[in-house]
Design a protein around this motif. Structure first.
Motif, PDB file in Angstrom:
ATOM      1  N   VAL A   9      -6.231  55.947  23.667  1.00 19.31           N
ATOM      2  CA  VAL A   9      -6.786  55.950  25.604  1.00 19.31           C
ATOM      3  C   VAL A   9      -5.801  56.882  25.985  1.00 19.31           C
ATOM      4  O   VAL A   9      -5.283  57.081  26.860  1.00 19.31           O
ATOM      5  N   VAL A  10      -6.834  57.653  27.639  1.00 22.69           N
ATOM      6  CA  VAL A  10      -6.337  58.938  27.559  1.00 22.69           C
ATOM      7  C   VAL A  10      -7.242  58.055  29.759  1.00 22.69           C
ATOM      8  O   VAL A  10      -7.738  58.640  29.740  1.00 22.69           O
ATOM      9  N   ASP A  11      -6.230  57.892  30.581  1.00 25.66           N
ATOM     10  CA  ASP A  11      -6.722  57.775  31.980  1.00 25.66           C
ATOM     11  C   ASP A  11      -4.987  57.638  32.387  1.00 25.66           C
ATOM     12  O   ASP A  11      -4.384  56.980  32.390  1.00 25.66           O
ATOM     13  N   ASP A  12      -5.342  58.357  33.709  1.00 20.61           N
ATOM     14  CA  ASP A  12      -4.266  58.347  34.583  1.00 20.61           C
ATOM     15  C   ASP A  12      -4.074  56.582  35.528  1.00 20.61           C
ATOM     16  O   ASP A  12      -2.685  57.145  36.045  1.00 20.61           O
ATOM     17  N   ASN A  13      -4.968  56.088  35.348  1.00 19.97           N
ATOM     18  CA  ASN A  13      -4.672  54.829  35.881  1.00 19.97           C
ATOM     19  C   ASN A  13      -4.495  53.788  34.629  1.00 19.97           C
ATOM     20  O   ASN A  13      -4.377  53.392  33.836  1.00 19.97           O
ATOM     21  N   ALA A  14      -2.253  53.342  35.074  1.00 22.45           N
ATOM     22  CA  ALA A  14      -2.277  52.332  34.554  1.00 22.45           C
ATOM     23  C   ALA A  14      -3.039  51.272  34.217  1.00 22.45           C
ATOM     24  O   ALA A  14      -2.713  50.968  33.135  1.00 22.45           O
ATOM     25  N   MET A  56     -12.366  60.806  32.478  1.00 25.34           N
ATOM     26  CA  MET A  56     -12.940  62.387  33.253  1.00 25.34           C
ATOM     27  C   MET A  56     -12.675  62.635  34.690  1.00 25.34           C
ATOM     28  O   MET A  56     -12.690  63.731  34.341  1.00 25.34           O
ATOM     29  N   ASN A  57     -11.578  62.407  34.463  1.00 24.30           N
ATOM     30  CA  ASN A  57     -11.163  62.554  35.910  1.00 24.30           C
ATOM     31  C   ASN A  57      -8.938  62.496  36.512  1.00 24.30           C
ATOM     32  O   ASN A  57      -9.474  60.990  36.136  1.00 24.30           O
ATOM     33  N   PHE A  58      -8.603  63.716  36.457  1.00 26.38           N
ATOM     34  CA  PHE A  58      -7.259  63.035  36.393  1.00 26.38           C
ATOM     35  C   PHE A  58      -6.230  63.044  37.770  1.00 26.38           C
ATOM     36  O   PHE A  58      -5.802  63.201  37.953  1.00 26.38           O
ATOM     37  N   SER A  59      -7.497  64.263  38.325  1.00 25.60           N
ATOM     38  CA  SER A  59      -6.266  64.606  39.950  1.00 25.60           C
ATOM     39  C   SER A  59      -6.526  63.844  40.862  1.00 25.60           C
ATOM     40  O   SER A  59      -7.843  63.599  41.504  1.00 25.60           O
ATOM     41  N   LEU A  60      -6.240  63.673  41.333  1.00 22.82           N
ATOM     42  CA  LEU A  60      -6.515  62.935  42.754  1.00 22.82           C
ATOM     43  C   LEU A  60      -6.939  62.625  44.095  1.00 22.82           C
ATOM     44  O   LEU A  60      -7.184  64.857  44.083  1.00 22.82           O
ATOM     45  N   GLY A  61      -8.644  63.021  43.889  1.00 21.37           N
ATOM     46  CA  GLY A  61      -9.324  63.428  44.644  1.00 21.37           C
ATOM     47  C   GLY A  61     -11.145  63.645  44.511  1.00 21.37           C
ATOM     48  O   GLY A  61     -11.362  64.744  44.617  1.00 21.37           O
ATOM     49  N   VAL A  62     -10.286  64.020  42.839  1.00 22.18           N
ATOM     50  CA  VAL A  62     -11.218  64.835  41.676  1.00 22.18           C
ATOM     51  C   VAL A  62     -11.969  64.053  41.384  1.00 22.18           C
ATOM     52  O   VAL A  62     -11.709  63.159  40.804  1.00 22.18           O
ATOM     53  N   ASN A  63     -13.116  64.567  41.035  1.00 22.73           N
ATOM     54  CA  ASN A  63     -14.408  63.575  40.593  1.00 22.73           C
ATOM     55  C   ASN A  63     -15.507  63.906  40.233  1.00 22.73           C
ATOM     56  O   ASN A  63     -16.021  63.221  39.808  1.00 22.73           O
TER      57      ASN A  63
END
Length: 175
Positions: A9-14, A56-63
């Protein structure tokens, strides 16, 4: 109940990763989580992964979903047999279509329905393990044996316990 193998599982949100660990603990033997997609290919090279759930999105503010599509293509190139399910809070039809055209097995939106997500993951893994015919198994076994013998058909036939002529006949019948 038998558990499935390993999910990545890959997600930037812990918080998402924690929620996934709780949700999938009874379904998978091993749950590997990453907050940064940069480690995906290294992780998949170090251990077998049966399915990937990819934000799908990992950079802050990018969607835009472009980061997820990039990593999807990278995974598909290195591990074409591993199903990848895309996960995003910014769902739109065109993004889903682009993801599926790029090789995603499915698309899930945040917030997700727990039962639906688990069902999708199980269905994808079950489809991978469908029964193959004896001819397909024999063909694959012969191919691997010939590869192991570096194309030497006499040696391959000997390893298979058959004559070279029988090997030729089987190769002709199975091609």
């Amino acid at each position: 109940m038998n558990k499935y193998g390993t999910i990545l599982v890959v997600d930037d949100n812990a918080s998402i990763l924690t929620a996934m660990r709780y949700l999938l603990d009874s379904v998978f033997e091993r749950i590997v989580t990453l907050e940064r997609p940069d480690d995906i290919l290294k992780t998949m090279a170090q251990e077998p992964v049966d399915i990937v759930l990819l934000d799908m999105n990992f950079s802050l503010g990018v969607n835009s979903g472009q980061e997820g599509l990039f990593w999807l293509r990278a995974i598909r190139k290195q591990h074409p047999q591993t199903p990848v399910v895309l996960l995003t809070a910014y769902a739109d039809v065109s993004l889903a279509v682009r993801g599926l055209k790029s090789g995603a097995s499915d698309f899930v939106t945040k917030p997700w329905d727990n039962d639906e997500l688990v069902r999708k993951l199980k269905d994808l893994l079950d489809m991978r393990s469908e029964i193959v015919t004896l001819d397909e198994m024999e063909k694959e076994h012969i191919r691997r044996t010939i590869d192991r013998c570096h194309g030497n058909l006499s040696q391959a036939a000997e390893l298979l316990g058959i004559t070279r002529q029988t090997l030729y006949n089987k190769m002709k019948r199975l091609s």
